[in-house]
Write an enzyme that holds these catalytic residues in place. Structure first.
Site, PDB file in Angstrom:
ATOM      1  N   HIS A  74     -17.995 -12.470  -1.779  1.00 49.01           N
ATOM      2  CA  HIS A  74     -17.003 -13.382  -1.236  1.00 49.01           C
ATOM      3  C   HIS A  74     -17.685 -14.520  -0.501  1.00 49.01           C
ATOM      4  O   HIS A  74     -18.872 -14.461  -0.204  1.00 49.01           O
ATOM      5  CB  HIS A  74     -16.034 -12.649  -0.294  1.00 49.01           C
ATOM      6  CG  HIS A  74     -16.702 -12.090   0.917  1.00 49.01           C
ATOM      7  ND1 HIS A  74     -17.272 -10.840   0.936  1.00 49.01           N
ATOM      8  CD2 HIS A  74     -16.895 -12.609   2.153  1.00 49.01           C
ATOM      9  CE1 HIS A  74     -17.790 -10.624   2.132  1.00 49.01           C
ATOM     10  NE2 HIS A  74     -17.575 -11.676   2.891  1.00 49.01           N
ATOM     11  N   GLU A 116     -13.171 -14.909   2.892  1.00 50.22           N
ATOM     12  CA  GLU A 116     -12.979 -14.268   4.199  1.00 50.22           C
ATOM     13  C   GLU A 116     -12.721 -15.327   5.270  1.00 50.22           C
ATOM     14  O   GLU A 116     -13.395 -16.364   5.306  1.00 50.22           O
ATOM     15  CB  GLU A 116     -14.234 -13.479   4.558  1.00 50.22           C
ATOM     16  CG  GLU A 116     -14.162 -12.759   5.878  1.00 50.22           C
ATOM     17  CD  GLU A 116     -15.430 -11.957   6.174  1.00 50.22           C
ATOM     18  OE1 GLU A 116     -15.474 -11.355   7.256  1.00 50.22           O
ATOM     19  OE2 GLU A 116     -16.356 -11.947   5.348  1.00 50.22           O
TER      20      GLU A 116
END
Length: 122
Positions: A74, A116
């Site tokens: 991510h 995130e």
């Protein structure tokens, strides 16, 4: 010396991705490159504060979604407007995972990449 420059996500629908990153994270185009034969286009997005950029790669002939494996990677962003962004992302319906005990959450972009969101901590 060595430092980060950019990270790449391959995207199926460039315009949809550009709209998402502008709305969700306020990223703006910092440069673009298109192949002479128009077979691919690279668009680099920046936050206006750091030199790091997100490269979106669009391939003209690609029609199938990208295999993101087990989605174990991510990109992370830190923000001093965590609650405001959380509310916005909730309204957009893009939050895919929340971890209240860590004080973070993740959103999905149009291609399924996880991003995130981390609050700035003192």
């Amino acid at each position: 010396m060595i430092c980060f420059n950019h990270f790449n996500f391959n995207v199926l629908d460039l315009e949809k991705s550009l709209a998402f990153y502008k709305e969700a994270l306020n990223l703006k185009i910092v440069r673009e490159k298109e192949a002479n034969d128009h077979s691919f286009k690279l668009v680099y997005l920046g936050d206006g504060q750091s030199d790091f950029s997100l490269e979106l790669t669009w391939l003209k002939d690609r029609t199938e979604p990208y295999d993101l494996g087990e989605e174990e990677f991510h990109l992370a962003f830190v923000t001093d407007e965590y609650e405001t962004l959380y509310k916005k992302h909730k309204e957009m319906g893009v939050i895919c995972f929340e971890n209240p005990s860590m004080g973070i959450y993740f959103i999905n972009d149009p291609d399924g990449y996880w991003i995130e969101i981390v609050p700035k901590r003192a």
